[in-house]
Scaffold this motif. Structure first.
Motif, PDB file in Angstrom:
ATOM      1  N   GLY A  37      28.182  24.863  35.541  1.00 12.51           N
ATOM      2  CA  GLY A  37      29.626  24.959  35.339  1.00 12.51           C
ATOM      3  C   GLY A  37      30.393  24.882  36.645  1.00 12.51           C
ATOM      4  O   GLY A  37      31.539  24.438  36.674  1.00 12.51           O
ATOM      5  N   TYR A  38      29.774  25.312  37.748  1.00 10.58           N
ATOM      6  CA  TYR A  38      30.415  25.240  39.058  1.00 10.58           C
ATOM      7  C   TYR A  38      30.185  23.895  39.733  1.00 10.58           C
ATOM      8  O   TYR A  38      30.852  23.575  40.702  1.00 10.58           O
ATOM      9  N   VAL A  39      29.223  23.114  39.214  1.00  4.72           N
ATOM     10  CA  VAL A  39      28.885  21.824  39.829  1.00  4.72           C
ATOM     11  C   VAL A  39      29.534  20.665  39.092  1.00  4.72           C
ATOM     12  O   VAL A  39      30.140  19.788  39.683  1.00  4.72           O
ATOM     13  N   GLY A  40      29.384  20.642  37.772  1.00  5.31           N
ATOM     14  CA  GLY A  40      29.904  19.527  36.987  1.00  5.31           C
ATOM     15  C   GLY A  40      30.673  20.020  35.777  1.00  5.31           C
ATOM     16  O   GLY A  40      30.616  21.187  35.413  1.00  5.31           O
ATOM     17  N   ALA A  41      31.407  19.103  35.163  1.00  4.27           N
ATOM     18  CA  ALA A  41      32.239  19.466  34.015  1.00  4.27           C
ATOM     19  C   ALA A  41      31.470  19.388  32.700  1.00  4.27           C
ATOM     20  O   ALA A  41      31.861  20.001  31.723  1.00  4.27           O
ATOM     21  N   ASN A  42      30.412  18.636  32.663  1.00  5.47           N
ATOM     22  CA  ASN A  42      29.650  18.456  31.423  1.00  5.47           C
ATOM     23  C   ASN A  42      28.547  19.495  31.306  1.00  5.47           C
ATOM     24  O   ASN A  42      28.355  20.323  32.191  1.00  5.47           O
ATOM     25  N   ASP A  43      27.809  19.411  30.198  1.00  8.28           N
ATOM     26  CA  ASP A  43      26.651  20.287  30.022  1.00  8.28           C
ATOM     27  C   ASP A  43      25.573  19.926  31.032  1.00  8.28           C
ATOM     28  O   ASP A  43      25.467  18.778  31.459  1.00  8.28           O
ATOM     29  N   PRO A  44      24.735  20.904  31.397  1.00  7.58           N
ATOM     30  CA  PRO A  44      23.657  20.597  32.345  1.00  7.58           C
ATOM     31  C   PRO A  44      22.657  19.622  31.740  1.00  7.58           C
ATOM     32  O   PRO A  44      22.504  19.557  30.518  1.00  7.58           O
ATOM     33  N   PRO A  45      21.960  18.863  32.576  1.00  4.96           N
ATOM     34  CA  PRO A  45      20.961  17.917  32.060  1.00  4.96           C
ATOM     35  C   PRO A  45      19.853  18.641  31.296  1.00  4.96           C
ATOM     36  O   PRO A  45      19.500  19.780  31.627  1.00  4.96           O
ATOM     37  N   ALA A  46      19.312  17.973  30.305  1.00  3.37           N
ATOM     38  CA  ALA A  46      18.260  18.579  29.478  1.00  3.37           C
ATOM     39  C   ALA A  46      17.057  18.987  30.316  1.00  3.37           C
ATOM     40  O   ALA A  46      16.455  20.042  30.083  1.00  3.37           O
ATOM     41  N   ALA A  47      16.701  18.168  31.307  1.00  5.38           N
ATOM     42  CA  ALA A  47      15.535  18.475  32.144  1.00  5.38           C
ATOM     43  C   ALA A  47      15.732  19.800  32.885  1.00  5.38           C
ATOM     44  O   ALA A  47      14.813  20.622  32.972  1.00  5.38           O
ATOM     45  N   LEU A  48      16.947  20.023  33.412  1.00  4.76           N
ATOM     46  CA  LEU A  48      17.234  21.271  34.116  1.00  4.76           C
ATOM     47  C   LEU A  48      17.149  22.459  33.169  1.00  4.76           C
ATOM     48  O   LEU A  48      16.564  23.502  33.508  1.00  4.76           O
TER      49      LEU A  48
END
Length: 200
Positions: free
Chosen positions: A97-108
């Motif tokens: 949430g602090y890095v990007g606006a979208n949901d985190p990648p599935a792999a992460l």
């Protein structure tokens, strides 16, 4: 989703169950697992019934709740691993949430869920204390909002999707984050100092 007549008693149970989880979650972990398993099972089962079928919703909620409680209690270690996986997924969402606006990648998400599950098994006591304290704190808040705001518990959760996400409160409701953190920290302190002290 329960019929209207059952929603305020359900909200009261949320507050009581949340308090039990928040301040004595480690000592009563199997009971806490049963409570959350019942709530999850009841929610899933009752949502499969039509909203006009009140009897069907209540029966489905009871059957689903009992099944959910039994599954989590008998799958004790799976429950601990799931808590760790959930905490890992929460960390992924908060950090992203602090890095990007979208949901985190599935792999992460998958990697952090696995790391969280392994960590939970290694550090069971502390993971259980933190998870039950903060999970119980949020349950108290949701139940209290349902009781004090005059909104039935199901309406609160249905009409305010943000209630499922403590780190992303609704606009103008940022006070809830601070209340959640304060209650959660208080729960951790009480558990480590009193209810979980000296227990393996």
């Amino acid at each position: 989703m329960l019929p209207h007549a059952y929603e305020l008693p359900a909200a009261t149970l949320l507050v009581l169950g949340g308090a039990l989880s928040c301040f004595a979650g480690y000592r009563l972990f199997k009971i806490v697992l049963a409570i959350y398993g019942f709530a999850l099972g009841a929610s899933i089962a009752s949502s499969t019934m039509g909203v006009t079928n009140a009897t069907g919703q209540v029966v489905a909620a009871i059957v689903g709740g009992v099944a959910g409680a039994l599954i989590l209690v008998f799958a004790y270690f799976i429950g601990i691993a799931l808590i760790g996986a959930g905490l890992g997924a929460l960390v992924a969402h908060v950090a992203w949430g602090y890095v990007g606006a979208n949901d985190p990648p599935a792999a992460l998400l998958i990697v952090l869920a696995i790391v969280g599950a392994i960590g939970a098994m290694v550090l069971q006591r502390y993971v259980i204390v933190v998870a039950t304290a903060f999970g119980g704190a949020w349950t108290i808040i949701v139940g209290a909002l349902a009781l004090t705001g005059g909104h039935p518990a199901a309406d609160v959760s249905r009409n305010n999707v943000w209630l499922a996400y403590p780190m992303n409160p609704a606009p103008g409701q940022h006070w809830m984050l601070f209340v959640w953190l304060a209650l959660g920290i208080a729960g951790v302190v009480v558990q480590l100092a009193v209810t979980a002290k000296g227990r393996p």
